[in-house]
Design a protein around this motif. Sequence first.
Motif, PDB file in Angstrom:
ATOM      1  N   PHE A  86       0.851  -1.184   0.000  1.00 31.00           N
ATOM      2  CA  PHE A  86       0.000   0.000   0.000  1.00 31.00           C
ATOM      3  C   PHE A  86       0.890   1.238   0.000  1.00 31.00           C
ATOM      4  O   PHE A  86       1.670   1.456   0.928  1.00 31.00           O
ATOM      5  N   GLY A  87       0.746   2.037  -1.057  1.00 29.59           N
ATOM      6  CA  GLY A  87       1.642   3.161  -1.258  1.00 29.59           C
ATOM      7  C   GLY A  87       1.010   4.506  -0.948  1.00 29.59           C
ATOM      8  O   GLY A  87       0.150   4.631  -0.070  1.00 29.59           O
ATOM      9  N   ALA A  88       1.408   5.499  -1.708  1.00 30.52           N
ATOM     10  CA  ALA A  88       1.065   6.892  -1.430  1.00 30.52           C
ATOM     11  C   ALA A  88      -0.374   7.210  -1.819  1.00 30.52           C
ATOM     12  O   ALA A  88      -0.996   6.546  -2.647  1.00 30.52           O
ATOM     13  N   VAL A  89      -0.869   8.277  -1.206  1.00 34.49           N
ATOM     14  CA  VAL A  89      -2.186   8.818  -1.497  1.00 34.49           C
ATOM     15  C   VAL A  89      -2.024  10.035  -2.394  1.00 34.49           C
ATOM     16  O   VAL A  89      -1.091  10.836  -2.212  1.00 34.49           O
ATOM     17  N   ALA A  90      -2.924  10.184  -3.383  1.00 31.68           N
ATOM     18  CA  ALA A  90      -2.934  11.383  -4.226  1.00 31.68           C
ATOM     19  C   ALA A  90      -3.642  12.490  -3.453  1.00 31.68           C
ATOM     20  O   ALA A  90      -4.853  12.419  -3.215  1.00 31.68           O
ATOM     21  N   THR A  91      -2.915  13.497  -3.021  1.00 28.93           N
ATOM     22  CA  THR A  91      -3.468  14.511  -2.109  1.00 28.93           C
ATOM     23  C   THR A  91      -4.217  15.638  -2.825  1.00 28.93           C
ATOM     24  O   THR A  91      -5.060  16.298  -2.226  1.00 28.93           O
ATOM     25  N   ASP A  92      -3.929  15.866  -4.086  1.00 29.09           N
ATOM     26  CA  ASP A  92      -4.577  16.953  -4.827  1.00 29.09           C
ATOM     27  C   ASP A  92      -5.810  16.402  -5.548  1.00 29.09           C
ATOM     28  O   ASP A  92      -5.758  16.014  -6.716  1.00 29.09           O
ATOM     29  N   ASP A 118     -15.194  10.656   0.933  1.00 29.09           N
ATOM     30  CA  ASP A 118     -14.500  10.194   2.134  1.00 29.09           C
ATOM     31  C   ASP A 118     -13.555   9.026   1.857  1.00 29.09           C
ATOM     32  O   ASP A 118     -13.230   8.259   2.751  1.00 29.09           O
ATOM     33  N   ARG A 119     -13.095   8.897   0.621  1.00 28.97           N
ATOM     34  CA  ARG A 119     -12.200   7.796   0.263  1.00 28.97           C
ATOM     35  C   ARG A 119     -11.036   8.337  -0.546  1.00 28.97           C
ATOM     36  O   ARG A 119     -11.233   9.030  -1.543  1.00 28.97           O
ATOM     37  N   ASP A 120      -9.807   8.012  -0.138  1.00 30.87           N
ATOM     38  CA  ASP A 120      -8.617   8.491  -0.829  1.00 30.87           C
ATOM     39  C   ASP A 120      -8.364   7.709  -2.111  1.00 30.87           C
ATOM     40  O   ASP A 120      -8.700   6.520  -2.223  1.00 30.87           O
ATOM     41  N   ALA A 121      -7.753   8.364  -3.078  1.00 29.44           N
ATOM     42  CA  ALA A 121      -7.150   7.685  -4.221  1.00 29.44           C
ATOM     43  C   ALA A 121      -5.742   7.280  -3.797  1.00 29.44           C
ATOM     44  O   ALA A 121      -4.950   8.117  -3.366  1.00 29.44           O
ATOM     45  N   ARG A 122      -5.430   5.987  -3.940  1.00 31.18           N
ATOM     46  CA  ARG A 122      -4.186   5.476  -3.359  1.00 31.18           C
ATOM     47  C   ARG A 122      -3.500   4.513  -4.313  1.00 31.18           C
ATOM     48  O   ARG A 122      -4.151   3.761  -5.038  1.00 31.18           O
ATOM     49  N   VAL A 123      -2.179   4.521  -4.291  1.00 30.25           N
ATOM     50  CA  VAL A 123      -1.394   3.576  -5.068  1.00 30.25           C
ATOM     51  C   VAL A 123      -1.279   2.263  -4.296  1.00 30.25           C
ATOM     52  O   VAL A 123      -0.907   2.262  -3.120  1.00 30.25           O
ATOM     53  N   HIS A 147      -0.544   0.765  -9.102  1.00 26.65           N
ATOM     54  CA  HIS A 147      -1.491   1.599  -9.836  1.00 26.65           C
ATOM     55  C   HIS A 147      -2.255   2.490  -8.862  1.00 26.65           C
ATOM     56  O   HIS A 147      -2.529   2.098  -7.723  1.00 26.65           O
ATOM     57  N   LEU A 148      -2.620   3.678  -9.330  1.00 29.12           N
ATOM     58  CA  LEU A 148      -3.414   4.601  -8.532  1.00 29.12           C
ATOM     59  C   LEU A 148      -4.886   4.208  -8.650  1.00 29.12           C
ATOM     60  O   LEU A 148      -5.461   4.249  -9.745  1.00 29.12           O
ATOM     61  N   LEU A 149      -5.493   3.833  -7.539  1.00 21.44           N
ATOM     62  CA  LEU A 149      -6.879   3.376  -7.497  1.00 21.44           C
ATOM     63  C   LEU A 149      -7.758   4.551  -7.075  1.00 21.44           C
ATOM     64  O   LEU A 149      -7.597   5.090  -5.979  1.00 21.44           O
ATOM     65  N   ARG A 198       3.011  10.225 -11.737  1.00 24.58           N
ATOM     66  CA  ARG A 198       4.430  10.298 -11.348  1.00 24.58           C
ATOM     67  C   ARG A 198       4.569  10.857  -9.935  1.00 24.58           C
ATOM     68  O   ARG A 198       5.398  10.390  -9.147  1.00 24.58           O
ATOM     69  N   GLN A 199       3.756  11.843  -9.625  1.00 19.11           N
ATOM     70  CA  GLN A 199       3.837  12.439  -8.292  1.00 19.11           C
ATOM     71  C   GLN A 199       3.407  11.435  -7.220  1.00 19.11           C
ATOM     72  O   GLN A 199       3.997  11.379  -6.138  1.00 19.11           O
ATOM     73  N   ALA A 200       2.384  10.624  -7.536  1.00 23.23           N
ATOM     74  CA  ALA A 200       1.889   9.654  -6.558  1.00 23.23           C
ATOM     75  C   ALA A 200       2.715   8.372  -6.537  1.00 23.23           C
ATOM     76  O   ALA A 200       2.600   7.578  -5.604  1.00 23.23           O
TER      77      ALA A 200
END
Length: 307
Positions: free
Chosen positions: A137-143, A161-166, A173-175, A199-201
């Motif tokens: 479980f990786g990074a969250v897309a904050t923007d 209320d749900r993050d997009a996350r790698v 992949h960014l989900l 790339r940022q995420a």
Amino acid sequence: MTDTGATDVAFAYVDVFAAKPLTGAPLTLVPDADGIVEEQMRAVAREFNQSETTFVQRPVRPGTTYRLRSFTPSGAEVFGAGHNALGAWLWLAQSGRLDGDGGTFVQHIGDDVLPVHVERPDGGPAVVTMEQSAPVFGAVATDRAGLAGALGLSPDDLVADRDARVVSTGAGHLLVPVRDRAGVDRAAPDAGRLTAVLRQAGGEGCYLYTHDTVDPAATAYTRFFNPAMGIAEDPATGTAAGPLAALLVDGGDVAPRPAGEARVVVEQGHSMGRPSTIVVTVAGSRVRISGSGLVVAQGTMLVPEAA
């Protein structure tokens, strides 16, 4: 060898995660690819222009059955085990390259050595079940606004209320959770902006999903975009369905069955006119994808000698 300085190379088209021809995810497969070097593999993948072209080679690691290498049209090598690998095993089963009617085999793809199970229920089409890597479980897309804009959507289309996350089970992949199926279908990514977001995420591709499914028995309805790898849209993406299943189970969206294994059914490809169904099971850190398909075409092509 011909007088053009090129060699005849056999290939096949396999429709993966498909119940009938011309649905699911099309894969170009090149068997017996031991004499093809990487430069030629990239050229062949560019020529076929499928989301991925897979090359089957003899094993180079002890205890493995086959080595698989896959490339996108842009020449990027794909290391995750999704439809690129499952289609290879479907072809191997249907071509009589595997002993008996099935069994358990071992594939070498990228740096991974992973088990594959092939069976023919009631003598029907082969069904392949592949192990993927343990979830990371990786990074969250904050923007959120930037992500929505890159997808051609508004922030209100995303689940509040749900993050997009790698997440990765071999490929990260960014989900991206979307409120409904209409929003998923409305997405029209800007390739440059989405590539920058990914790339940022730290994600390779982008998987939009919603629980608003076509089949009430399914878990998620999805679309997949990977502009950095030259894939505008993919109709069935096992390397993204596995991470999505792991995320949904980890978040409590899907509960394990009494045996301790959670089952996730993913719909994809409807917006492209190539509907597909991907079945994923999750038990702790063990993620497996299953599917069937058909060999729909076979032929040969001329491949120039390597430079």
